[in-house]
Design an enzyme around this catalytic site. Sequence first.
Site, short mmCIF file in Angstrom:
data_model
loop_
_atom_site.label_atom_id
_atom_site.label_comp_id
_atom_site.label_asym_id
_atom_site.label_seq_id
_atom_site.Cartn_x
_atom_site.Cartn_y
_atom_site.Cartn_z
N HIS A 136 2.73 9.25 -6.66
CA HIS A 136 3.56 10.45 -6.81
C HIS A 136 4.35 10.42 -8.11
CE1 HIS A 136 3.17 12.73 -3.03
NE2 HIS A 136 2.87 11.56 -2.50
N HIS B 255 1.49 4.46 -2.83
CA HIS B 255 1.58 5.92 -2.71
C HIS B 255 2.78 6.47 -3.48
CE1 HIS B 255 -1.75 6.66 -0.11
NE2 HIS B 255 -1.27 5.95 0.89
N HIS C 200 0.84 -1.21 0.00
CA HIS C 200 0.00 0.00 0.00
C HIS C 200 0.87 1.25 0.00
CE1 HIS C 200 -3.44 2.59 1.15
NE2 HIS C 200 -2.55 3.22 1.90
N GLU C 201 1.90 1.27 0.83
CA GLU C 201 2.79 2.44 0.86
C GLU C 201 3.56 2.57 -0.45
OE1 GLU C 201 2.35 4.55 3.06
OE2 GLU C 201 1.11 3.24 4.32
#
Length: 237
Positions: free
Chosen positions: A110, A106, A102-103
């Site tokens: 970006h 992110h 999940h991270e």
Amino acid sequence: MKKMYIDYTYIAYVLPAVLFAMWASSKVNSTFRKYSSQYSLRNMTGRDAARAVLDAHGLYNVRIERVAGNLTDHYDPRSNVIRLSDSVYSQTSTAAIGVAAHEAGHAIQHAQGYVPIKLRNAIIPITNLGSKLAMPLILVGLLFAGTGSAMGELAYLGVACFGLSTLFQLLTLPTEFDASRRALRAIEGCNILTDTEIAGSRKVLTAAALTYVAALAVSLTQLLRLLTIVNRRNDRD
């Protein structure tokens, strides 16, 4: 004996959302604990999983570090670093792998210029300023509401400032849901987990998503409560 004051607007508007937030927090913790005991057959750690997802998207420059705490995982776009908590970094559970991926999602957002996360990051400075000014402006506005001066309008300005935090929470929802979608798709595409194991990661990420829904609900109901209080005071005066 002094009569006790009961804030019925808080009970009517905010308390149900706060109770929902408490349940969501308990749900994510219990779900994470449950699937922390379901270990990956491929024996990949959270750090391995995040690295695999990043490399699959060409993000070799994104570093992965350990950070203290439990579920303190986050992606720092300023340093281009994913920080994974002790319960995720070196653990081989489906829960840890889901959170780590999940991270990584992110970081992919970006890198690809995902619009909601760009908008959310853009309003952070004014959101922080608004959160500091909201209550002082509301209190001053309510204090001078009956004077007939324009000072009474400050309360509405304070409500608008508070509304910026609600907007931030609103933009957070698609950002978090999209990161989880990317994570699950990458886990499957990179063959990190089996089909049965992916179900565990999905349940952890779904429970985590509820906390963001709850945060938006609390912020929105607080906004409605403040607006009701200001309207009621102005109508009375």
